[in-house]
Design a protein around this motif. Structure first.
Motif, mmCIF file in Angstrom:
data_model
loop_
_atom_site.group_PDB
_atom_site.id
_atom_site.type_symbol
_atom_site.label_atom_id
_atom_site.label_comp_id
_atom_site.label_asym_id
_atom_site.label_seq_id
_atom_site.Cartn_x
_atom_site.Cartn_y
_atom_site.Cartn_z
ATOM 1 N N SER A 65 0.589 -1.101 -0.586
ATOM 2 C CA SER A 65 -0.132 0.149 0.320
ATOM 3 C C SER A 65 0.525 0.926 -0.022
ATOM 4 C CB SER A 65 -0.606 0.350 1.527
ATOM 5 O OG SER A 65 -1.529 1.006 1.435
ATOM 6 N N ASP A 99 -5.303 0.526 0.230
ATOM 7 C CA ASP A 99 -5.548 0.516 -1.346
ATOM 8 C C ASP A 99 -6.416 -0.601 -2.221
ATOM 9 O OD1 ASP A 99 -3.502 2.431 -1.414
ATOM 10 O OD2 ASP A 99 -1.937 1.578 -2.556
ATOM 11 N N PHE A 129 -6.435 -4.253 -4.070
ATOM 12 C CA PHE A 129 -6.169 -5.417 -4.877
ATOM 13 C C PHE A 129 -6.287 -6.397 -5.008
ATOM 14 C CE2 PHE A 129 -3.338 -3.054 -1.180
ATOM 15 C CZ PHE A 129 -1.908 -2.722 -1.393
ATOM 16 N N ASN A 164 -1.413 -4.728 -6.290
ATOM 17 C CA ASN A 164 -1.886 -3.499 -5.712
ATOM 18 C C ASN A 164 -2.294 -2.901 -8.017
ATOM 19 O OD1 ASN A 164 -2.017 -0.819 -6.058
ATOM 20 N ND2 ASN A 164 -0.839 -0.568 -4.052
ATOM 21 N N SER A 210 -5.264 2.929 -6.587
ATOM 22 C CA SER A 210 -5.177 3.513 -5.397
ATOM 23 C C SER A 210 -4.652 4.586 -5.642
ATOM 24 C CB SER A 210 -4.238 2.499 -5.234
ATOM 25 O OG SER A 210 -4.563 0.624 -5.056
#
Length: 292
Positions: free
Chosen positions: A153, A158, A160, A176, A182
């Motif tokens: 992150s 974030d 994923f 990610n 993100s």
């Protein structure tokens, strides 16, 4: 510098090592910039953000319920947001578990009598020592999307995704989704339609406290074209002066792109979103005279 001067208590309370690690994660993710086509964006209170997701091409419903709360969830006042697919035999949600201090992703399966099994942490590499939340299993059953403050992150939650191995009932190493899905703020509940064309997610980026923007975006991403200008400022009038500020604007529209300053050694690094005509306004050493 802060770590050299701050006491051990402050370093622990602010989790400074992790903050630095997230900055490095962000720098690494910058190498894979891509553009996302935004179909719509709507600001809403964070408590209700999921209610404006359009599930017509996804199915099921998104609910908040106390039915799967345990004692620890009630202690932290945590009500999980759960996507219930139509006629599903398995759900995913976040929980503090029986004695945890951070949220993990759990699953339950429907039993033959219609009731739900006891909660169980998902197997594999999804859960970390930090918070995981907002899980969503794609209709094809191949990927679980979720938000995490762990892994790589770049700050806050974030988004994923992790590939599912049905033979062993485990989830692989999360990936990610990078910029611009993100961000350094909290990014929540990424939900993809059954055709893998459009998606919804929410983000607190550039928002006042308590509000989020809900984005409807294309899943397909395109490599972002950026221009990078790097150099060193030196003055023939005063070689000791390394102070230069640079303001860049779109030459056609006048829209400001950004402000940049040199380092103590006079170095500068300017990033532009793409090729085009730009106007550079320079100011040397804090003087009132600008140069274009």
């Amino acid at each position: 510098k802060y770590m050299d001067r701050a006491g051990s208590r402050a370093l622990k309370n602010l989790d400074v090592d992790r903050q630095i690690e997230m900055c490095r994660n962000g720098l690494s993710l910058l190498s894979k910039l891509s553009e996302t086509i935004v179909l719509s964006k709507q600001q809403i209170e964070i408590s209700d953000f999921f209610r404006i997701y359009d599930l017509s091409n996804i199915g099921g419903e998104i609910i908040v319920t106390e039915a799967f709360q345990n004692r620890q969830d009630k202690r932290y006042n945590h009500l999980p947001i759960i996507h219930f697919p139509s006629n599903t035999n398995r759900i995913f949600y976040s929980s503090y578990g029986n004695s945890g201090e951070h949220k993990d992703i759990y699953t339950r399966k429907r039993l033959p009598d219609g009731s739900w099994s006891l909660e169980q942490k998902v197997k594999g590499k999804i859960n970390t020592e930090y918070d995981e939340d907002f899980p969503y299993l794609h209709p094809n059953g191949r990927y679980l999307y979720f938000s995490s403050k762990g892994h790589n992150s770049m700050g806050g939650f974030d988004i994923f995704r992790s590939k599912y191995d049905p033979e062993n009932d485990v989830f692989g190493k999360p990936v990610n989704l990078d910029f611009a899905i993100s961000s350094a703020d909290d990014d929540l509940l990424y939900v993809v339609d059954s055709l893998n064309k459009n998606a919804y997610f929410a983000s607190t980026r550039e928002n006042e406290s308590g509000k989020v923007d809900v984005y409807n975006v294309r899943v397909e991403r395109f490599p972002m074209q950026i221009a990078i200008i790097k150099g060193t400022f030196s003055s023939t009038i005063d070689p000791t002066n390394k102070d230069l500020s640079i303001r860049i604007a779109n030459a056609n529209t006048g829209e400001k792109i950004g402000d940049f300053e040199t380092s103590q050694k006079g170095d500068y690094l300017v990033t532009l979103p793409k090729g085009g005509n730009y106007e550079f306004t320079l100011r040397v050493g804090g003087k009132d005279t600008d140069y274009k």
